[in-house]
Every structure is written in C-alpha cells, then in structure tokens.
Design a protein around this motif. Structure first.
Motif, PDB file in Angstrom:
ATOM      1  N   GLY A  98     -15.721  16.544  26.306  1.00  0.00           N
ATOM      2  CA  GLY A  98     -14.584  16.370  25.431  1.00  0.00           C
ATOM      3  C   GLY A  98     -13.189  16.401  25.980  1.00  0.00           C
ATOM      4  O   GLY A  98     -12.320  15.774  25.381  1.00  0.00           O
ATOM      5  N   PRO A  99     -12.889  17.098  27.069  1.00  0.00           N
ATOM      6  CA  PRO A  99     -11.488  17.048  27.478  1.00  0.00           C
ATOM      7  C   PRO A  99     -11.127  15.627  27.884  1.00  0.00           C
ATOM      8  O   PRO A  99     -11.972  14.872  28.345  1.00  0.00           O
ATOM      9  N   TYR A 124     -22.594  12.631  26.769  1.00  0.00           N
ATOM     10  CA  TYR A 124     -21.408  13.239  26.177  1.00  0.00           C
ATOM     11  C   TYR A 124     -21.859  14.226  25.111  1.00  0.00           C
ATOM     12  O   TYR A 124     -22.633  13.881  24.223  1.00  0.00           O
ATOM     13  N   VAL A 125     -21.371  15.445  25.191  1.00  0.00           N
ATOM     14  CA  VAL A 125     -21.672  16.474  24.198  1.00  0.00           C
ATOM     15  C   VAL A 125     -20.370  16.812  23.480  1.00  0.00           C
ATOM     16  O   VAL A 125     -19.453  17.367  24.083  1.00  0.00           O
ATOM     17  N   GLU A 126     -20.292  16.449  22.211  1.00  0.00           N
ATOM     18  CA  GLU A 126     -19.078  16.743  21.443  1.00  0.00           C
ATOM     19  C   GLU A 126     -18.950  18.252  21.275  1.00  0.00           C
ATOM     20  O   GLU A 126     -19.937  18.965  21.103  1.00  0.00           O
ATOM     21  N   SER A 127     -17.748  18.731  21.349  1.00  0.00           N
ATOM     22  CA  SER A 127     -17.472  20.162  21.260  1.00  0.00           C
ATOM     23  C   SER A 127     -17.997  20.743  19.944  1.00  0.00           C
ATOM     24  O   SER A 127     -17.963  20.090  18.902  1.00  0.00           O
ATOM     25  N   ILE A 128     -18.434  21.973  20.006  1.00  0.00           N
ATOM     26  CA  ILE A 128     -18.942  22.672  18.819  1.00  0.00           C
ATOM     27  C   ILE A 128     -17.870  22.790  17.743  1.00  0.00           C
ATOM     28  O   ILE A 128     -18.175  22.861  16.554  1.00  0.00           O
ATOM     29  N   CYS A 129     -16.611  22.789  18.132  1.00  0.00           N
ATOM     30  CA  CYS A 129     -15.536  22.941  17.136  1.00  0.00           C
ATOM     31  C   CYS A 129     -15.281  21.653  16.360  1.00  0.00           C
ATOM     32  O   CYS A 129     -14.560  21.674  15.365  1.00  0.00           O
ATOM     33  N   ARG A 130     -15.888  20.552  16.753  1.00  0.00           N
ATOM     34  CA  ARG A 130     -15.729  19.286  16.027  1.00  0.00           C
ATOM     35  C   ARG A 130     -16.815  19.206  14.961  1.00  0.00           C
ATOM     36  O   ARG A 130     -17.931  18.786  15.227  1.00  0.00           O
ATOM     37  N   VAL A 131     -16.464  19.619  13.756  1.00  0.00           N
ATOM     38  CA  VAL A 131     -17.424  19.751  12.661  1.00  0.00           C
ATOM     39  C   VAL A 131     -17.470  18.492  11.793  1.00  0.00           C
ATOM     40  O   VAL A 131     -18.549  18.054  11.392  1.00  0.00           O
ATOM     41  N   GLU A 132     -16.318  17.903  11.500  1.00  0.00           N
ATOM     42  CA  GLU A 132     -16.267  16.770  10.577  1.00  0.00           C
ATOM     43  C   GLU A 132     -15.830  15.461  11.225  1.00  0.00           C
ATOM     44  O   GLU A 132     -16.169  14.390  10.737  1.00  0.00           O
ATOM     45  N   THR A 133     -15.062  15.536  12.287  1.00  0.00           N
ATOM     46  CA  THR A 133     -14.579  14.328  12.956  1.00  0.00           C
ATOM     47  C   THR A 133     -14.772  14.467  14.461  1.00  0.00           C
ATOM     48  O   THR A 133     -14.865  15.584  14.983  1.00  0.00           O
ATOM     49  N   LEU A 134     -14.805  13.340  15.141  1.00  0.00           N
ATOM     50  CA  LEU A 134     -14.915  13.349  16.599  1.00  0.00           C
ATOM     51  C   LEU A 134     -13.551  13.574  17.227  1.00  0.00           C
ATOM     52  O   LEU A 134     -12.517  13.224  16.657  1.00  0.00           O
ATOM     53  N   SER A 135     -13.564  14.119  18.422  1.00  0.00           N
ATOM     54  CA  SER A 135     -12.341  14.220  19.212  1.00  0.00           C
ATOM     55  C   SER A 135     -11.942  12.818  19.662  1.00  0.00           C
ATOM     56  O   SER A 135     -12.733  11.867  19.546  1.00  0.00           O
TER      57      SER A 135
END
Length: 169
Positions: A98-99, A124-135
């Motif tokens: 994600g960064p 690619y592993v989306e961050s755990i803090c992305r609950v509803e939308t992608l970074s």
C-alpha cells in the motif's frame, strides 16, 4: 508512519526460509522502516541461519497532501529511479501492501516483464485499515497485480478480482 512496514513484516514472519534473499524498498524520506526491518531480520536470523536481505531507498512518489499535478512528476521520477534497481534485483515476487512507494517498483517490474527481461509476480495486500474503499495505490495496482488481496468482505464485493482471505495481518 510505519503502519505499512509493520503490516508487511507481519506477513513476512509467516514465510519460510525459501523466500530469500528479501529485498526491502522504501522511500528515502522514511525514517522508521529501516530500523524496524533490521530488528525483524535480526530476530529472523535467530531461526533461519541463512537469512539474507538488502535495503534500498527510492524517492517518494507522492507525499502526504501533495497535489495531484506535482505527484505525477514525482512518481515518474520515482519510476525512472526504480527501473535500474528492479533490473538489478530481478525479483521473482513482489509483495507489497500500500505505500505509494510500491507503485513505481511494480510499474518498473511490469515494464521489465513487457520487455521480456524478467517477469515478476506481483502480490498486493490492501492494508487492514482499508475497510470500505481502496487506497490510491490499491486503485492503481488492482489492474496490474497478479493477486490482489483484501482483508474485508465489503471490498471483495466491490472489487471482484480481489481475493478475500480474512484478516491476515
């Protein structure tokens, strides 16, 4: 700061010693990641005696609150900086989470693959803090990654190409 590094190190702690050497790439302005990675690798060396890793810095592709217009220029610069590094490392697998720094590295790897020099698998592993939308990185790499992992079922519903494995970090 440091959340992405913590998440990626949690993922790496589950990998066997066959994933070696590991090459860490982070932004040149990142002051925390190097210490976290060195500490992680020092602990890993206690379990796996043949633990090998490298650390490399690249220019930050986009800073916090940086304008969209100027981020295009800095991202292009970061891609140009990443190309020789990616060519030198010739990774088999790129694991990122994600960064913004991961985007130039992945694009560089894609370019090398298109030129027939070396094809890397991009996970690619989306961050755990992305609950509803992608970074922003997720929105870009969703189309280019070989495997796109999300940690929330709502994201799997919105992005059908993604893989939902539950919370993995």
């Amino acid at each position: 700061t440091g959340g992405h590094t913590t998440e990626i190190l949690r993922l790496l702690s589950c990998l066997s010693e066959s994933y070696s050497p590991r090459h860490y790439i982070f932004a040149d302005s990142d002051k925390m990641s190097e210490a976290k990675i060195r500490s992680f690798e020092q602990k890993r060396a206690e379990t796996f005696s043949n633990s090998q890793f490298t650390l490399d810095r690249i220019p930050r592709s986009r800073g916090v609150r940086q304008s969209w217009t100027s981020s295009v220029v800095t991202t292009l610069y970061s891609i140009l900086y990443s190309l020789p590094l990616t060519y030198k490392l010739k990774p088999d697998l790129i694991l990122c989470n994600g960064p913004g720094t991961c985007v130039p590295v992945c694009i560089s790897a894609l370019l090398l693959g298109l030129l027939g020099m070396k094809r890397a698998i991009i996970v690619y592993v989306e961050s755990i803090c992305r609950v509803e939308t992608l970074s922003l990185s997720g929105k870009i790499l969703y189309y280019f990654s070989d495997y796109f992992i999300v940690q929330w079922p709502d994201l799997k519903e919105k992005y059908p190409k993604s893989v939902y494995l539950g919370r993995i970090v």
